[in-house]
Design a protein around this motif. Structure first.
Motif, mmCIF file in Angstrom:
data_model
loop_
_atom_site.group_PDB
_atom_site.id
_atom_site.type_symbol
_atom_site.label_atom_id
_atom_site.label_comp_id
_atom_site.label_asym_id
_atom_site.label_seq_id
_atom_site.Cartn_x
_atom_site.Cartn_y
_atom_site.Cartn_z
ATOM 1 N N ASP A 78 22.349 20.647 34.718
ATOM 2 C CA ASP A 78 21.610 21.349 33.677
ATOM 3 C C ASP A 78 21.686 20.518 32.408
ATOM 4 O O ASP A 78 22.745 19.960 32.089
ATOM 5 N N ILE A 79 20.569 20.443 31.705
ATOM 6 C CA ILE A 79 20.517 19.769 30.401
ATOM 7 C C ILE A 79 20.285 20.841 29.342
ATOM 8 O O ILE A 79 19.457 21.735 29.519
ATOM 9 N N GLY A 80 21.022 20.747 28.252
ATOM 10 C CA GLY A 80 20.867 21.694 27.154
ATOM 11 C C GLY A 80 21.372 21.082 25.874
ATOM 12 O O GLY A 80 21.904 19.970 25.865
ATOM 13 N N TYR A 81 21.225 21.827 24.807
ATOM 14 C CA TYR A 81 21.632 21.306 23.502
ATOM 15 C C TYR A 81 23.103 21.561 23.228
ATOM 16 O O TYR A 81 23.632 22.625 23.521
ATOM 17 N N SER A 82 23.741 20.556 22.675
ATOM 18 C CA SER A 82 25.103 20.644 22.172
ATOM 19 C C SER A 82 25.130 19.833 20.891
ATOM 20 O O SER A 82 24.875 18.615 20.913
ATOM 21 N N LEU A 83 25.348 20.513 19.776
ATOM 22 C CA LEU A 83 25.350 19.848 18.467
ATOM 23 C C LEU A 83 24.068 19.046 18.245
ATOM 24 O O LEU A 83 24.091 17.877 17.901
#
Length: 94
Positions: A78-83
């Motif tokens: 899964d790809i998602g936003y972190s900072l």
């Protein structure tokens, strides 16, 4: 070896993203210190092939438990936003 699929991608501003799905033929994950999606970029035009589901072509995160010889062995990621960065959320230190 079969490349792991990108199950979902929350980086909706990426040129390869349509409906939270990656349509790049293959992505690269990470550099020596951070598990970001190295393929992520914004552009006015959409990229990729709509009939293709993105897969992980290379992973530079040698310290990830899913990484063997710089290849991802997870069944999917899964790809998602972190900072404010598009990151591999499946990354897990060994």
């Amino acid at each position: 070896m079969e490349m792991p699929v990108v199950n979902r991608c929350e980086a909706t501003s990426c040129a390869y993203n349509r409906d939270r799905m990656c349509h790049a033929t293959a992505i690269t994950v990470g550099d020596a210190s951070h598990a970001h999606c190295d393929t992520f970029f914004t552009a006015p035009a959409q990229g990729g092939d709509q009939t293709t589901v993105g897969r992980v072509g290379a992973c530079k995160m040698s310290d990830c438990r899913h990484n063997v010889a710089l290849e991802c062995q997870a069944p999917g990621i899964d790809i998602g936003y972190s900072l404010d960065e598009a990151d591999c959320l499946t990354y897990a230190p060994a």
